[in-house]
Design a protein around this motif. Structure first.
Motif, PDB file in Angstrom:
ATOM      1  N   LEU A 115       6.774   0.491 -50.491  1.00  0.00           N
ATOM      2  CA  LEU A 115       5.341   0.341 -50.223  1.00  0.00           C
ATOM      3  C   LEU A 115       4.892   0.862 -48.588  1.00  0.00           C
ATOM      4  CD1 LEU A 115       2.470  -0.425 -50.901  1.00  0.00           C
ATOM      5  CD2 LEU A 115       2.954  -2.645 -50.788  1.00  0.00           C
ATOM      6  N   ALA A 116       5.854   0.309 -47.752  1.00  0.00           N
ATOM      7  CA  ALA A 116       5.600   0.185 -46.447  1.00  0.00           C
ATOM      8  C   ALA A 116       5.780   1.762 -46.088  1.00  0.00           C
ATOM      9  CB  ALA A 116       6.571  -0.396 -45.468  1.00  0.00           C
ATOM     10  N   SER A 117       6.650   2.521 -46.760  1.00  0.00           N
ATOM     11  CA  SER A 117       6.824   3.866 -46.319  1.00  0.00           C
ATOM     12  C   SER A 117       5.549   4.761 -46.600  1.00  0.00           C
ATOM     13  CB  SER A 117       8.109   4.566 -47.147  1.00  0.00           C
ATOM     14  OG  SER A 117       7.792   4.482 -48.332  1.00  0.00           O
ATOM     15  N   LEU A 118       4.911   4.355 -47.749  1.00  0.00           N
ATOM     16  CA  LEU A 118       3.500   4.953 -48.065  1.00  0.00           C
ATOM     17  C   LEU A 118       2.705   4.632 -47.201  1.00  0.00           C
ATOM     18  CD1 LEU A 118       3.726   4.474 -51.964  1.00  0.00           C
ATOM     19  CD2 LEU A 118       4.218   6.373 -50.766  1.00  0.00           C
ATOM     20  N   LEU A 119       2.536   3.838 -46.541  1.00  0.00           N
ATOM     21  CA  LEU A 119       1.658   3.513 -45.532  1.00  0.00           C
ATOM     22  C   LEU A 119       1.940   3.652 -44.034  1.00  0.00           C
ATOM     23  CD1 LEU A 119       0.269  -0.172 -46.795  1.00  0.00           C
ATOM     24  CD2 LEU A 119      -0.829   2.047 -47.043  1.00  0.00           C
ATOM     25  N   SER A 120       3.242   4.060 -43.818  1.00  0.00           N
ATOM     26  CA  SER A 120       3.700   4.275 -42.283  1.00  0.00           C
ATOM     27  C   SER A 120       2.890   5.789 -41.756  1.00  0.00           C
ATOM     28  CB  SER A 120       4.942   4.583 -42.481  1.00  0.00           C
ATOM     29  OG  SER A 120       5.581   5.484 -43.383  1.00  0.00           O
ATOM     30  N   ASP A 121       2.254   6.421 -42.468  1.00  0.00           N
ATOM     31  CA  ASP A 121       1.488   7.633 -41.956  1.00  0.00           C
ATOM     32  C   ASP A 121       0.370   7.281 -41.293  1.00  0.00           C
ATOM     33  OD1 ASP A 121       0.246   6.947 -44.399  1.00  0.00           O
ATOM     34  OD2 ASP A 121      -0.464   9.150 -44.629  1.00  0.00           O
ATOM     35  N   ARG A 122      -0.135   6.080 -41.219  1.00  0.00           N
ATOM     36  CA  ARG A 122      -1.500   5.531 -40.826  1.00  0.00           C
ATOM     37  C   ARG A 122      -1.247   4.479 -40.224  1.00  0.00           C
ATOM     38  NH1 ARG A 122      -6.170   5.947 -45.044  1.00  0.00           N
ATOM     39  NH2 ARG A 122      -7.387   5.816 -43.245  1.00  0.00           N
ATOM     40  N   PHE A 123      -0.231   3.480 -40.351  1.00  0.00           N
ATOM     41  CA  PHE A 123      -0.195   2.077 -39.942  1.00  0.00           C
ATOM     42  C   PHE A 123       1.343   1.857 -39.282  1.00  0.00           C
ATOM     43  CE2 PHE A 123      -3.080   1.991 -43.070  1.00  0.00           C
ATOM     44  CZ  PHE A 123      -4.372   1.580 -42.715  1.00  0.00           C
ATOM     45  N   SER A 124       1.595   0.966 -38.440  1.00  0.00           N
ATOM     46  CA  SER A 124       2.719   0.433 -37.954  1.00  0.00           C
ATOM     47  C   SER A 124       3.047  -0.309 -39.176  1.00  0.00           C
ATOM     48  CB  SER A 124       2.892  -0.017 -36.698  1.00  0.00           C
ATOM     49  OG  SER A 124       3.001   0.648 -35.642  1.00  0.00           O
ATOM     50  N   ALA A 125       4.052  -0.139 -40.154  1.00  0.00           N
ATOM     51  CA  ALA A 125       4.465  -0.958 -41.413  1.00  0.00           C
ATOM     52  C   ALA A 125       5.594  -1.907 -41.047  1.00  0.00           C
ATOM     53  CB  ALA A 125       4.577  -0.145 -42.516  1.00  0.00           C
ATOM     54  N   VAL A 126       5.374  -3.247 -40.996  1.00  0.00           N
ATOM     55  CA  VAL A 126       6.302  -4.085 -40.616  1.00  0.00           C
ATOM     56  C   VAL A 126       6.930  -4.979 -41.987  1.00  0.00           C
ATOM     57  CG1 VAL A 126       6.904  -5.967 -39.192  1.00  0.00           C
ATOM     58  CG2 VAL A 126       5.195  -4.415 -38.441  1.00  0.00           C
ATOM     59  N   VAL A 127       8.072  -4.653 -42.065  1.00  0.00           N
ATOM     60  CA  VAL A 127       8.904  -5.344 -43.295  1.00  0.00           C
ATOM     61  C   VAL A 127       9.579  -6.522 -42.586  1.00  0.00           C
ATOM     62  CG1 VAL A 127       8.625  -3.702 -44.700  1.00  0.00           C
ATOM     63  CG2 VAL A 127      10.624  -3.818 -43.652  1.00  0.00           C
ATOM     64  N   TYR A 128      10.034  -7.660 -43.035  1.00  0.00           N
ATOM     65  CA  TYR A 128      10.932  -8.407 -42.466  1.00  0.00           C
ATOM     66  C   TYR A 128      11.268  -9.435 -43.426  1.00  0.00           C
ATOM     67  CZ  TYR A 128       7.511 -12.585 -42.945  1.00  0.00           C
ATOM     68  OH  TYR A 128       6.645 -13.629 -43.475  1.00  0.00           O
ATOM     69  N   ASP A 129      12.624 -10.112 -43.116  1.00  0.00           N
ATOM     70  CA  ASP A 129      13.234 -11.103 -44.195  1.00  0.00           C
ATOM     71  C   ASP A 129      12.671 -12.449 -43.724  1.00  0.00           C
ATOM     72  OD1 ASP A 129      15.032  -9.138 -45.183  1.00  0.00           O
ATOM     73  OD2 ASP A 129      16.465  -9.580 -43.930  1.00  0.00           O
TER      74      ASP A 129
END
Length: 260
Positions: free
Chosen positions: A40-54
């Motif tokens: 999901l983050a990769s699909l938003l990374s063209d417009r946002f800084s998508a931050v995933v975390y543990d």
């Protein structure tokens, strides 16, 4: 995870950032690590800084006792400081939705919050079921019975016994047992299991509560109640989706909300 930030209590929190633009932090639900949000983050990374975390106790992040929901809110605060330009948006999935909403109600510098199917009880009997689950989960974890704790949680989601038996013999089961203690964390995040209407009334930012059109009715009603309890809440149904939502369907709805 490529990077780590240190939470207020000294716990290292592992995270990754993809893309550039306003920060959106993804808050996973029970049994999940940040890797589950990567598609999901990769699909938003063209417009946002998508931050995933543990989340703490999972993956490459640390864990510090004693646990408190406030510590997980502090973890999000540390991520905002490390990745945002003073603020960030949050997306929370399932029990991660409850955590994201609590972070917003706690006064962190958050601009918007989107959640997908927060599993709050909305029908009679839900509170009793939550209490019984809490008691049994506490017993199993105290006895070190991680596999049984995972099975208890999966059964709570509605999975039939034959599916659970198959999972116990699958390659993913050891990874599930590894994060079993964090089931107690998600349970604490959920509180008494009911929609926290008073707490949601203090959320000062726009909230988008999403649900799948093919999900059980109670999940849609939970999302609807969440939106109604927030001062600036919007409820939206994604047609044909279940709790295992398709990132390709979810991403456009999130992008529209966060950019709007």
């Amino acid at each position: 995870m490529e990077k780590k930030t240190i939470s207020r209590d000294g716990t290292p929190i592992a995270y990754e950032v993809s893309g550039e633009g306003p920060a959106v932090i993804f808050v996973t639900g029970a049994m999940a690590t940040g890797a589950s949000d990567a598609p999901l983050a990769s699909l938003l990374s063209d417009r946002f800084s998508a931050v995933v975390y543990d989340r703490r106790g999972r993956g490459e992040s640390g864990d510090t006792e004693p646990f408190a929901v406030a510590r997980e809110v502090e973890d999000i605060a540390a991520l905002i400081e490390a990745t945002g330009d003073g603020n960030a948006a949050l997306y929370g999935m399932s029990s991660g939705a409850a955590l994201a909403l609590e972070a917003a109600a706690s006064g962190l510098p958050i601009g918007k919050v989107a959640v997908y199917e927060p599993p709050f009880a909305v029908y009679e009997g839900g509170e009793k079921q939550r209490a019984e689950y809490t008691e049994r989960l506490t017993q199993l974890l105290a006895q070190g019975r991680r596999g049984d704790a995972v099975e208890l949680f999966i059964a709570l989601t509605g999975a039939p016994p034959e599916v659970i038996r198959g999972m116990r013999h699958s390659a993913v089961w050891p990874a599930l047992e590894a994060v079993a203690p964090t089931l107690a964390y998600d349970n604490a995040v959920m509180g008494d299991g009911l929609v926290p209407r008073k707490r949601l009334a203090s959320v000062p930012v726009p909230v988008l509560a999403l649900a799948g059109g093919a999900s059980p009715e109670w999940m849609r009603e939970s999302a609807r109640a969440t939106a109604e309890a927030a001062p600036d809440g919007t409820y939206r149904v994604l047609d044909g989706q279940t709790h295992m939502v398709d990132p390709g369907v979810l991403a456009p709805a999130l992008a529209e909300f966060f950019a709007g």
